[in-house]
Design a protein around this motif. Structure first.
Motif, PDB file in Angstrom:
ATOM      1  N   ALA A   1      -2.088   0.466  -8.779  1.00  0.00           N
ATOM      2  CA  ALA A   1      -3.551   0.445  -8.854  1.00  0.00           C
ATOM      3  C   ALA A   1      -4.073   1.494  -7.892  1.00  0.00           C
ATOM      4  N   GLY A   2      -4.973   2.346  -8.374  1.00  0.00           N
ATOM      5  CA  GLY A   2      -5.470   3.384  -7.480  1.00  0.00           C
ATOM      6  C   GLY A   2      -6.741   4.012  -7.983  1.00  0.00           C
ATOM      7  N   TRP A   3      -7.258   4.919  -7.148  1.00  0.00           N
ATOM      8  CA  TRP A   3      -8.461   5.677  -7.498  1.00  0.00           C
ATOM      9  C   TRP A   3      -8.244   7.125  -7.130  1.00  0.00           C
ATOM     10  N   ASP A   4      -8.668   8.050  -8.027  1.00  0.00           N
ATOM     11  CA  ASP A   4      -8.737   9.453  -7.633  1.00  0.00           C
ATOM     12  C   ASP A   4      -9.957  10.081  -8.269  1.00  0.00           C
ATOM     13  N   LYS A   5     -10.292  11.295  -7.830  1.00  0.00           N
ATOM     14  CA  LYS A   5     -11.544  11.867  -8.293  1.00  0.00           C
ATOM     15  C   LYS A   5     -11.455  12.395  -9.711  1.00  0.00           C
ATOM     16  N   ASN A   6     -10.248  12.504 -10.264  1.00  0.00           N
ATOM     17  CA  ASN A   6     -10.133  13.014 -11.632  1.00  0.00           C
ATOM     18  C   ASN A   6     -10.448  11.950 -12.666  1.00  0.00           C
ATOM     19  N   TYR A   7      -9.870  10.760 -12.477  1.00  0.00           N
ATOM     20  CA  TYR A   7      -9.996   9.727 -13.503  1.00  0.00           C
ATOM     21  C   TYR A   7     -10.531   8.397 -12.981  1.00  0.00           C
ATOM     22  N   GLY A   8     -11.009   8.370 -11.739  1.00  0.00           N
ATOM     23  CA  GLY A   8     -11.571   7.129 -11.214  1.00  0.00           C
ATOM     24  C   GLY A   8     -10.498   6.073 -11.026  1.00  0.00           C
TER      25      GLY A   8
ATOM     26  N   LYS B   1       0.862  -1.176   0.000  1.00  0.00           N
ATOM     27  CA  LYS B   1       0.000   0.000   0.000  1.00  0.00           C
ATOM     28  C   LYS B   1       0.898   1.225   0.000  1.00  0.00           C
ATOM     29  N   ILE B   2       0.651   2.138  -0.944  1.00  0.00           N
ATOM     30  CA  ILE B   2       1.467   3.350  -1.002  1.00  0.00           C
ATOM     31  C   ILE B   2       0.779   4.457  -0.197  1.00  0.00           C
ATOM     32  N   ASP B   3      -0.535   4.575  -0.403  1.00  0.00           N
ATOM     33  CA  ASP B   3      -1.328   5.562   0.331  1.00  0.00           C
ATOM     34  C   ASP B   3      -2.724   4.960   0.426  1.00  0.00           C
ATOM     35  N   ASP B   4      -3.637   5.651   1.095  1.00  0.00           N
ATOM     36  CA  ASP B   4      -4.972   5.074   1.280  1.00  0.00           C
ATOM     37  C   ASP B   4      -5.670   4.777  -0.040  1.00  0.00           C
ATOM     38  N   HIS B   5      -5.265   5.440  -1.105  1.00  0.00           N
ATOM     39  CA  HIS B   5      -5.985   5.295  -2.360  1.00  0.00           C
ATOM     40  C   HIS B   5      -5.134   4.683  -3.469  1.00  0.00           C
ATOM     41  N   VAL B   6      -3.902   4.273  -3.164  1.00  0.00           N
ATOM     42  CA  VAL B   6      -2.996   3.707  -4.181  1.00  0.00           C
ATOM     43  C   VAL B   6      -2.269   2.505  -3.591  1.00  0.00           C
ATOM     44  N   ALA B   7      -2.178   1.447  -4.383  1.00  0.00           N
ATOM     45  CA  ALA B   7      -1.381   0.281  -3.983  1.00  0.00           C
ATOM     46  C   ALA B   7      -0.570  -0.157  -5.194  1.00  0.00           C
ATOM     47  N   CYS B   8       0.408  -1.059  -4.957  1.00  0.00           N
ATOM     48  CA  CYS B   8       1.198  -1.514  -6.090  1.00  0.00           C
ATOM     49  C   CYS B   8       1.561  -2.981  -5.935  1.00  0.00           C
ATOM     50  N   ALA B   9       1.835  -3.618  -7.085  1.00  0.00           N
ATOM     51  CA  ALA B   9       2.401  -4.956  -7.101  1.00  0.00           C
ATOM     52  C   ALA B   9       3.794  -4.822  -7.685  1.00  0.00           C
ATOM     53  N   VAL B  10       4.745  -5.621  -7.174  1.00  0.00           N
ATOM     54  CA  VAL B  10       6.134  -5.494  -7.626  1.00  0.00           C
ATOM     55  C   VAL B  10       6.588  -6.771  -8.312  1.00  0.00           C
ATOM     56  N   ALA B  11       7.559  -6.607  -9.205  1.00  0.00           N
ATOM     57  CA  ALA B  11       8.236  -7.762  -9.782  1.00  0.00           C
ATOM     58  C   ALA B  11       9.691  -7.368  -9.935  1.00  0.00           C
ATOM     59  N   GLY B  12      10.574  -8.204  -9.378  1.00  0.00           N
ATOM     60  CA  GLY B  12      11.990  -7.902  -9.520  1.00  0.00           C
ATOM     61  C   GLY B  12      12.726  -8.077  -8.213  1.00  0.00           C
ATOM     62  N   ILE B  13      13.779  -7.272  -8.041  1.00  0.00           N
ATOM     63  CA  ILE B  13      14.630  -7.385  -6.850  1.00  0.00           C
ATOM     64  C   ILE B  13      13.917  -6.740  -5.676  1.00  0.00           C
ATOM     65  N   MET B  14      13.585  -7.549  -4.657  1.00  0.00           N
ATOM     66  CA  MET B  14      12.748  -7.080  -3.552  1.00  0.00           C
ATOM     67  C   MET B  14      13.362  -5.924  -2.787  1.00  0.00           C
ATOM     68  N   SER B  15      14.679  -5.994  -2.589  1.00  0.00           N
ATOM     69  CA  SER B  15      15.315  -4.933  -1.792  1.00  0.00           C
ATOM     70  C   SER B  15      15.263  -3.600  -2.534  1.00  0.00           C
ATOM     71  N   ASP B  16      15.416  -3.645  -3.862  1.00  0.00           N
ATOM     72  CA  ASP B  16      15.256  -2.416  -4.650  1.00  0.00           C
ATOM     73  C   ASP B  16      13.832  -1.900  -4.534  1.00  0.00           C
ATOM     74  N   ALA B  17      12.894  -2.853  -4.578  1.00  0.00           N
ATOM     75  CA  ALA B  17      11.483  -2.468  -4.515  1.00  0.00           C
ATOM     76  C   ALA B  17      11.174  -1.743  -3.217  1.00  0.00           C
ATOM     77  N   ASN B  18      11.734  -2.211  -2.107  1.00  0.00           N
ATOM     78  CA  ASN B  18      11.450  -1.591  -0.809  1.00  0.00           C
ATOM     79  C   ASN B  18      11.853  -0.123  -0.782  1.00  0.00           C
ATOM     80  N   ILE B  19      12.999   0.172  -1.387  1.00  0.00           N
ATOM     81  CA  ILE B  19      13.453   1.566  -1.416  1.00  0.00           C
ATOM     82  C   ILE B  19      12.465   2.425  -2.182  1.00  0.00           C
ATOM     83  N   LEU B  20      12.061   1.910  -3.368  1.00  0.00           N
ATOM     84  CA  LEU B  20      11.168   2.707  -4.207  1.00  0.00           C
ATOM     85  C   LEU B  20       9.791   2.855  -3.577  1.00  0.00           C
ATOM     86  N   ILE B  21       9.325   1.803  -2.924  1.00  0.00           N
ATOM     87  CA  ILE B  21       8.012   1.893  -2.270  1.00  0.00           C
ATOM     88  C   ILE B  21       8.060   2.951  -1.181  1.00  0.00           C
TER      89      ILE B  21
END
Lengths: 250, 204
Positions: A137-144, A67-87
């Motif tokens: 994956a996320g939702w916002d009021k501009n583009y749903g 979960k990135i924020d209450d309205h956005v989440a992500c799925a990752v593929a690749g090097i997990m430790s790199d992913a943690n930094i970016l998340i």
């Protein structure tokens, strides 16, 4: 010949390629796959877990979905430790926006911001690129509801259905055939599980090898990110006829 | 002393500001426009230190424009107000801006809104607000006559009442005012209320 241009990320090869970026994408091609699907009433993310062992201590943490924020989440593929930094970077960017504007950050802006960070590692600093691809994956009021895919080069685009990680091309062509614009969230879950089961290497498909998450709106209108519990995931797999039922009684 | 006030009507917001630029005992000009059009559907009425007023409001205006260029969508009035407050707050304990702001805007989804932002980064969403010595009079008039859902005619009438009160009761009352309005059709100048026009110089 190309070996001469491998070592530094910040230079082009004579053919105009950035080899380090391409090698990063190779690394992701060996990682556990993830599929995202946009439906009328939500976004579905499914991931294949590579680390499955009885000895693994399963807590509330997930391997593929974050979960990135209450309205956005992500799925990752690749090097997990790199992913943690970016998340973590993405989470900070989302909060910084909310701190300034007192509103949730529009999904595309978040993706763009993170991709700008990734691009930096392909142009200056002499550091290697991140070996991670994301499905946001996320939702916002501009583009749903929205689904975005990004890769180590810092490129991103919006998708109705996308796949990253191992066998993503096979998954992508399967999605292209079966995806319809007006699918519901339940149909999207079914399609995602079906496609993943066909493209996964493993012989049997159980809920331990998968993660399923959905982003949708509650009746009160707020965005919800929900990771499916292993029990409900097993039931879903059985319901859609996508798994071999367990041979031994529990 | 500078007078700025504003109120929210049934599907519009209106702000009025005096138009005198004063330096100690000298009036530089009496047609200085202190209400900036922030973007197509937002107004910023500002009062305070003149250098800071222009510098800060232009800074906000350009940042709001940049956001729209970058992201293809305009900021909501609430987001712009919070951004403005954030900039004042960040500068407050180093290099404060002495500017008081009434930010009026119209959003398609939420209608008209008015934000009170003072120089020490207070933010309030309000139906009516005012700054300066004139606020003693305009707030009192608005408290007496304001009701929610006013029409443009009723609101302008109330604005005129406030201007008359300021003119008659404030010892160094500014003579001229500008009134601007923002509604679904955008932000625009509504009228001037001048009791003293700058004299034109007769040719030699």
């Amino acid at each position: 010949m190309s070996r001469r241009y491998d070592s530094r990320t910040t230079i082009f090869s004579p053919e105009g390629r950035l080899y380090q970026v391409e090698y990063a994408m190779e690394a992701i091609g060996n990682a556990g796959s993830a599929i995202g699907l946009l439906s009328k009433d939500g976004v579905v993310l499914v991931g294949e877990k590579k680390v499955t062992s009885k000895l693994l201590q399963t807590s509330t943490s997930t391997e593929k979905m974050y979960k990135i924020d209450d309205h956005v989440a992500c799925a990752v593929a690749g090097i997990m430790s790199d992913a943690n930094i970016l998340i973590n970077t993405a989470r900070v960017q989302a909060q910084r926006y909310t701190f300034a504007y007192q509103e949730p950050m529009p999904v595309e802006q978040l993706v763009q911001s993170l991709c700008d960070t990734k691009q930096g590692y392909t142009q200056f600093g002499g550091l290697r690129p991140f070996g991670v691809s994301f499905l946001f994956a996320g939702w916002d009021k501009n583009y749903g509801f929205q689904l975005y895919m990004s890769d180590p080069s810092g490129n991103y685009s919006g998708w109705k259905a996308a796949a990253i990680g191992a066998n993503n091309q096979a998954a992508q062509s399967m999605l292209k055939q079966d995806y319809k614009d007006d699918i519901t969230r339940e149909e999207a879950v079914q399609l995602a599980l079906k496609v993943l089961s066909k493209t996964m290497d493993s012989t049997s498909l159980t809920s331990e090898k998968l993660e399923l998450a959905e982003v949708f709106l509650t009746p009160s209108g707020s965005v919800k990110y929900q990771v499916c519990s292993p029990e409900s995931l097993s039931k879903l797999l059985l319901k859609f006829g996508v798994t071999q039922p367990a041979t031994e009684a529990s | 002393m500078e007078c700025v006030f504003g109120l929210v009507g049934n599907d519009f917001a209106v702000v009025a500001a005096d138009t005198s630029a004063v330096h100690s005992i000298l009036v530089h000009k009496s047609n200085e426009d202190k209400i900036m059009i922030l973007d197509s559907h937002k107004l910023i009425a500002a009062s305070g230190e003149s250098g800071d007023r222009v510098q800060f409001t232009e800074y906000i205006q350009k940042n709001v424009a940049l956001y729209q260029f970058r992201n293809g969508i305009p900021l909501t009035t609430a987001a712009a107000a919070n951004f403005t407050r954030g900039e004042l707050a960040t500068a407050l304990r180093k290099n404060p801006y002495f500017v008081n702001i009434l930010l009026a805007g119209y959003d398609k989804e939420t209608g008209p809104s008015l934000y009170y932002i003072d120089y020490i980064a207070t933010l309030h969403k309000v139906d009516k607000g005012a700054f300066g010595y004139g606020s003693y009079f305009s707030l009192a008039m608005m408290d007496r006559h304001y009701h929610s859902g006013m029409t443009v005619e009723e609101a302008i009438d109330l604005v005129d009442k406030c201007i008359m009160e300021i003119r008659s009761r404030l010892v160094v009352a500014p003579p001229n005012f500008v009134i601007k309005i923002v509604d679904k059709d955008g932000a625009r100048e509504y009228a001037w209320r001048e009791s003293v026009k700058d004299a034109t110089v007769a040719s030699a």
